[in-house]
Design a protein around this motif. Structure first.
Motif, mmCIF file in Angstrom:
data_model
loop_
_atom_site.group_PDB
_atom_site.id
_atom_site.type_symbol
_atom_site.label_atom_id
_atom_site.label_comp_id
_atom_site.label_asym_id
_atom_site.label_seq_id
_atom_site.Cartn_x
_atom_site.Cartn_y
_atom_site.Cartn_z
ATOM 1 N N THR A 160 0.742 -1.194 -0.124
ATOM 2 C CA THR A 160 0.019 0.090 -0.073
ATOM 3 C C THR A 160 0.928 1.391 0.004
ATOM 4 N N HIS A 167 -2.812 9.896 -2.386
ATOM 5 C CA HIS A 167 -3.504 10.364 -1.346
ATOM 6 C C HIS A 167 -3.187 11.954 -1.083
ATOM 7 N N LEU A 219 -9.953 4.782 -10.150
ATOM 8 C CA LEU A 219 -10.417 5.064 -8.768
ATOM 9 C C LEU A 219 -10.271 6.516 -8.324
ATOM 10 N N SER A 222 -9.847 9.977 -3.534
ATOM 11 C CA SER A 222 -10.063 10.399 -2.088
ATOM 12 C C SER A 222 -10.133 9.176 -0.945
ATOM 13 N N GLU A 223 -9.999 7.974 -1.639
ATOM 14 C CA GLU A 223 -9.849 6.730 -0.567
ATOM 15 C C GLU A 223 -8.490 6.644 -0.294
ATOM 16 N N GLN A 224 -8.525 5.894 1.143
ATOM 17 C CA GLN A 224 -7.262 5.692 1.891
ATOM 18 C C GLN A 224 -6.504 4.638 0.909
ATOM 19 N N ARG A 225 -5.333 4.777 1.257
ATOM 20 C CA ARG A 225 -4.299 4.044 0.432
ATOM 21 C C ARG A 225 -4.344 2.414 0.531
ATOM 22 N N VAL A 227 -7.382 1.156 1.076
ATOM 23 C CA VAL A 227 -8.657 0.889 0.314
ATOM 24 C C VAL A 227 -8.326 1.046 -1.258
ATOM 25 N N LEU A 228 -7.305 1.845 -1.678
ATOM 26 C CA LEU A 228 -6.847 2.022 -2.958
ATOM 27 C C LEU A 228 -6.309 0.686 -3.530
ATOM 28 N N HIS A 231 -8.722 -2.209 -3.983
ATOM 29 C CA HIS A 231 -9.670 -2.189 -5.118
ATOM 30 C C HIS A 231 -9.071 -2.216 -6.339
#
Length: 254
Positions: A160, A167, A219, A222-225, A227-228, A231
């Motif tokens: 991650t 981010h 993607l 805005s998502e946290q690392r 989550v990125l 996904h």
């Protein structure tokens, strides 16, 4: 027949590498001052020429979005760099050992590749900063967050750390997945204690190297690392399953 193919394609491969080195040393320093926008186009032509020499047949789904992006990709072989280099101008992140490869390491260094020492926290932090700088400058940065190569039958969990750069810069993430089909599925993977020369000979022995490539939808940053990363891997797995698992028409390039 196979031996003559290896010799002929090997000679062309070496000639094209030397041409690339000559361009980077003798042309780009001058061109970057007078017409810098020409350099990405020349790089694309070089990658596409090498793809033809090696018999790469890319079967592409989707397309890269315009603008800067972090581009996480699953990792199978040194061929992955050539595959993605034909698509759009990008900056690559590679393990530090690649910088020491004969000639190819020189090309990687002179073309702006970012290098990282695996398992070194300070080096990883420096890489995140360097990736952020490139993203802010408008680049697409390709990373291989599995941290190693696989045989192509799976996609390992993603590290991650490098997603932190997204981010901090608010650029999107566009995952891309790739695989190799047919005989190339056995010959292309560069894993374990494999050495580059042996791998190169295997690839040169092939008449064609079919390679499905899937550009996934972006993607949001805005998502946290964590989550990125999760996904991005999920999108790649789904995209490859769709591309490899059915016989719908694909956009064939290179």
């Amino acid at each position: 027949m196979v031996g003559s193919r290896v010799c002929l394609k090997g000679a062309l491969f070496l000639t094209w590498l030397l041409l690339g080195a000559a361009i980077l040393v003798g042309v780009f320093p001058w061109l970057e001052r007078l017409q810098p926008t020409a350099c990405p186009a020349i790089r694309l032509k070089w990658f596409r020429g090498m793809a033809r020499i090696l018999g790469l047949r890319l079967e592409v789904r989707g397309e890269p979005e315009s603008g800067p992006a972090l581009v996480p990709c699953n990792h199978i072989s040194w061929l992955d760099v050539l595959v993605l280099g034909t698509q759009v101008p990008v900056t690559f992140v590679a393990k530090n050992e690649v910088a020491d490869w004969p000639l190819m390491g020189f090309l990687a260094r002179r073309s702006g590749t970012l290098f990282v020492t695996r398992g070194n926290l300070r080096a990883t932090a420096g890489l995140v900063r360097a990736v952020g700088v490139r993203l802010q400058a408008g680049a697409k940065v390709v990373v291989f967050p599995e941290g190693t190569t696989t045989g192509g039958e799976t996609v390992l969990p993603f590290s991650t750390a490098v997603f932190q750069a997204v981010h901090e810069t608010a650029v999107p993430v566009q995952p891309v997945g790739l695989r190799y089909r047919g005989k190339a599925a056995r010959c292309a993977p560069f894993i374990g204690e494999d050495d580059f020369l042996s791998s190169l000979v295997r690839v040169l022995s092939l008449r064609i190297v079919p390679a499905p490539v899937v550009w996934c939808r972006p993607l949001p940053a805005s998502e946290q690392r964590q989550v990125l990363a999760k996904h991005a891997r999920k999108y790649i797995l789904a995209g490859l399953a769709a591309a490899v698992g059915n016989h719908a028409p694909l956009n064939r390039v290179a």
